[in-house]
Design a protein around this motif. Structure first.
Motif, short mmCIF file in Angstrom:
data_model
loop_
_atom_site.label_atom_id
_atom_site.label_comp_id
_atom_site.label_asym_id
_atom_site.label_seq_id
_atom_site.Cartn_x
_atom_site.Cartn_y
_atom_site.Cartn_z
N ILE A 278 -17.76 75.66 78.07
CA ILE A 278 -18.44 76.67 77.25
C ILE A 278 -17.77 76.80 75.89
N PHE A 279 -16.43 76.88 75.89
CA PHE A 279 -15.70 77.02 74.63
C PHE A 279 -15.94 75.82 73.71
N LYS A 280 -15.92 74.62 74.28
CA LYS A 280 -16.16 73.44 73.46
C LYS A 280 -17.58 73.44 72.89
N GLY A 281 -18.52 73.93 73.66
CA GLY A 281 -19.90 73.98 73.20
C GLY A 281 -20.18 75.06 72.18
N MET A 282 -19.23 75.99 72.01
CA MET A 282 -19.42 77.09 71.05
C MET A 282 -18.70 76.82 69.73
N PHE A 283 -18.38 75.55 69.46
CA PHE A 283 -17.56 75.22 68.29
C PHE A 283 -18.20 75.66 66.98
N PHE A 284 -19.54 75.80 66.93
CA PHE A 284 -20.23 76.09 65.68
C PHE A 284 -20.59 77.57 65.51
N ILE A 285 -20.16 78.43 66.44
CA ILE A 285 -20.55 79.84 66.41
C ILE A 285 -19.46 80.69 65.75
N LYS A 286 -19.85 81.48 64.76
CA LYS A 286 -18.95 82.43 64.09
C LYS A 286 -19.21 83.82 64.67
N LEU A 287 -18.17 84.41 65.24
CA LEU A 287 -18.30 85.75 65.82
C LEU A 287 -18.18 86.83 64.75
N PRO A 288 -18.78 88.01 65.02
CA PRO A 288 -18.62 89.13 64.07
C PRO A 288 -17.16 89.55 63.96
N PHE A 289 -16.69 89.71 62.73
CA PHE A 289 -15.35 90.19 62.43
C PHE A 289 -15.41 90.98 61.12
N PRO A 290 -14.38 91.77 60.83
CA PRO A 290 -14.33 92.39 59.50
C PRO A 290 -14.38 91.32 58.41
N ALA A 291 -14.99 91.66 57.27
CA ALA A 291 -15.15 90.67 56.20
C ALA A 291 -15.08 91.35 54.84
N LEU A 292 -14.63 90.59 53.87
CA LEU A 292 -14.61 91.02 52.47
C LEU A 292 -15.68 90.23 51.73
N GLU A 293 -16.54 90.94 50.98
CA GLU A 293 -17.63 90.30 50.24
C GLU A 293 -17.45 90.48 48.75
N VAL A 294 -17.61 89.39 48.02
CA VAL A 294 -17.74 89.43 46.56
C VAL A 294 -19.09 88.81 46.25
N ASN A 295 -19.93 89.50 45.47
CA ASN A 295 -21.27 88.97 45.22
C ASN A 295 -21.54 88.78 43.74
N SER A 296 -22.65 88.13 43.44
CA SER A 296 -22.99 87.79 42.06
C SER A 296 -23.46 88.99 41.25
N LYS A 297 -23.58 90.15 41.89
CA LYS A 297 -23.88 91.38 41.15
C LYS A 297 -22.61 92.04 40.64
N GLY A 298 -21.47 91.40 40.90
CA GLY A 298 -20.20 91.95 40.45
C GLY A 298 -19.61 92.97 41.39
N GLN A 299 -20.11 93.05 42.59
CA GLN A 299 -19.64 94.03 43.56
C GLN A 299 -18.61 93.41 44.50
N VAL A 300 -17.70 94.26 44.95
CA VAL A 300 -16.75 93.90 46.01
C VAL A 300 -16.96 94.88 47.15
N LYS A 301 -17.25 94.35 48.34
CA LYS A 301 -17.57 95.19 49.49
C LYS A 301 -16.71 94.82 50.68
N GLY A 302 -16.45 95.80 51.52
CA GLY A 302 -15.81 95.54 52.82
C GLY A 302 -16.79 95.81 53.94
N HIS A 303 -16.77 95.00 54.96
CA HIS A 303 -17.63 95.17 56.13
C HIS A 303 -16.75 95.30 57.37
N TRP A 304 -16.96 96.38 58.13
CA TRP A 304 -16.19 96.52 59.37
C TRP A 304 -16.52 95.38 60.33
N LEU A 305 -17.78 95.00 60.38
CA LEU A 305 -18.21 93.85 61.15
C LEU A 305 -19.28 93.12 60.35
N TYR A 306 -19.11 91.83 60.17
CA TYR A 306 -20.11 91.04 59.46
C TYR A 306 -20.52 89.88 60.35
N TYR A 307 -21.83 89.69 60.47
CA TYR A 307 -22.35 88.57 61.25
C TYR A 307 -23.73 88.18 60.72
#
Length: 307
Positions: A278-307
């Motif tokens: 199962i673990f080997k077959g899940m090699f391409f899956i990204k689980l939800p985790f906290p994330a930092l976002e920088v976007n082209s609108k000039g914003q910097v955002k934090g996400h408690w969970l991003y998926y």
């Protein structure tokens, strides 16, 4: 071409992944000097059957209502803020990764496994692009071909440089807020939105922290991931304003660049063969985790969970 057909192809291909990894958990086979035909023949038969099924699907179902026309090109370089190009590369990467790993686990020498398995994504995706060039409403896309080649190159290049896949190419999906505002333009169900709503797609490159630190500081499976996504899209090049008798909201199209934590499933050690598969077959899956976002609108955002 948007990667809808590529994703359909990939979903058809995934059963080969889990079947193959379940049958080829013992990695010592990859170091054998002789080919294990008992493992190799099912891989060849399964992939050939998948390929024929995919080609039949394209010819007799996908294109059945489209007029055949002389071969032509289509420049979609700027479409969907390039999210679809990341999708093409992802599909080719997964198919090449699977093809290479299954051949190695069947005892095929590394060079031949890279040649026949590591290029599998490009081989499988190329006929889709050729078909597009032969039907009205589509067109052969050189940028799509470049993206397909890049996906396979990520697999082959890492094996040649590092003798392993240090960086895993991953995907995450979450229904976007635009889905409920689109009056069906982004799909009439969440399943359809998986293929039609590129606002909901995020593509990641995930690397173990120990590989970056060049020493063991955390568990081997602990990883950091950089991601790319985009939002505000109700169309390929520009947003539609009207669909199915209703006006769509005005939105601003923008890009998202993300930094997050991740898990490299293939580096989790377990003696349980089922969990290992199962673990080997899940090699391409990204689980939800906290994330930092920088976007082209000039914003910097934090996400408690991003998926």
């Amino acid at each position: 071409m948007a990667p809808i057909k590529s994703l359909v192809f990939l979903l058809l291909f995934l059963p080969v992944t889990f079947q193959g990894f379940a049958q080829a958990i013992d990695s010592t086979a990859a170091d054998s000097s002789s080919v294990n035909r008992r493992k190799l023949y099912p891989v060849i038969v399964s992939e050939a059957a998948f390929y024929l099924a995919g080609m039949s699907y394209l010819q007799f179902i996908w294109y059945k209502d489209h007029e055949r026309v002389p071969f032509h090109f289509y420049d979609d370089t700027k479409g969907y803020q390039q999210v679809d190009k990341f999708g093409h590369a992802f599909g080719a990467y997964v198919e090449s990764y699977i093809g290479y790993k299954l051949l190695r686990n069947a005892g095929v020498p590394k060079g031949k496994a890279l040649l026949y398995g590591g290029t599998l994504g490009l081989v499988l995706q190329t006929p889709i692009e050729v078909y597009d060039g032969l039907y009205e409403g589509w067109g052969f896309s050189v940028p799509d071909m470049v993206a397909n080649a890049a996906g396979s190159a990520i697999v082959v290049g890492q094996e040649l440089l590092f003798d392993e896949q240090v960086a895993k190419y991953k995907f995450s999906f979450s229904p976007s807020s635009y889905y409920s505002q689109a009056n069906g333009y982004l799909g009439d169900s969440h399943l359809e939105s998986l293929f039609l709503d590129y606002n909901a797609h995020t593509y990641w490159l995930s690397v173990p922290i120990n590989k970056l630190a060049l020493k063991k500081t955390v568990p081997d499976w602990a990883s950091v991931a950089v991601g790319y996504s985009a939002n505000g899209m109700f169309g390929e090049f520009e947003n539609r304003r009207y669909y199915r008798g209703a006006y769509l909201p005005e939105t601003e199209r923008y890009r998202q660049y993300l930094l997050s934590l991740d898990i490299d499933w293939t580096r989790i050690k377990t003696d349980n063969k089922l969990l290992n598969a199962i673990f080997k077959g899940m090699f391409f899956i990204k689980l939800p985790f906290p994330a930092l976002e920088v976007n082209s609108k000039g914003q910097v955002k934090g996400h408690w969970l991003y998926y």
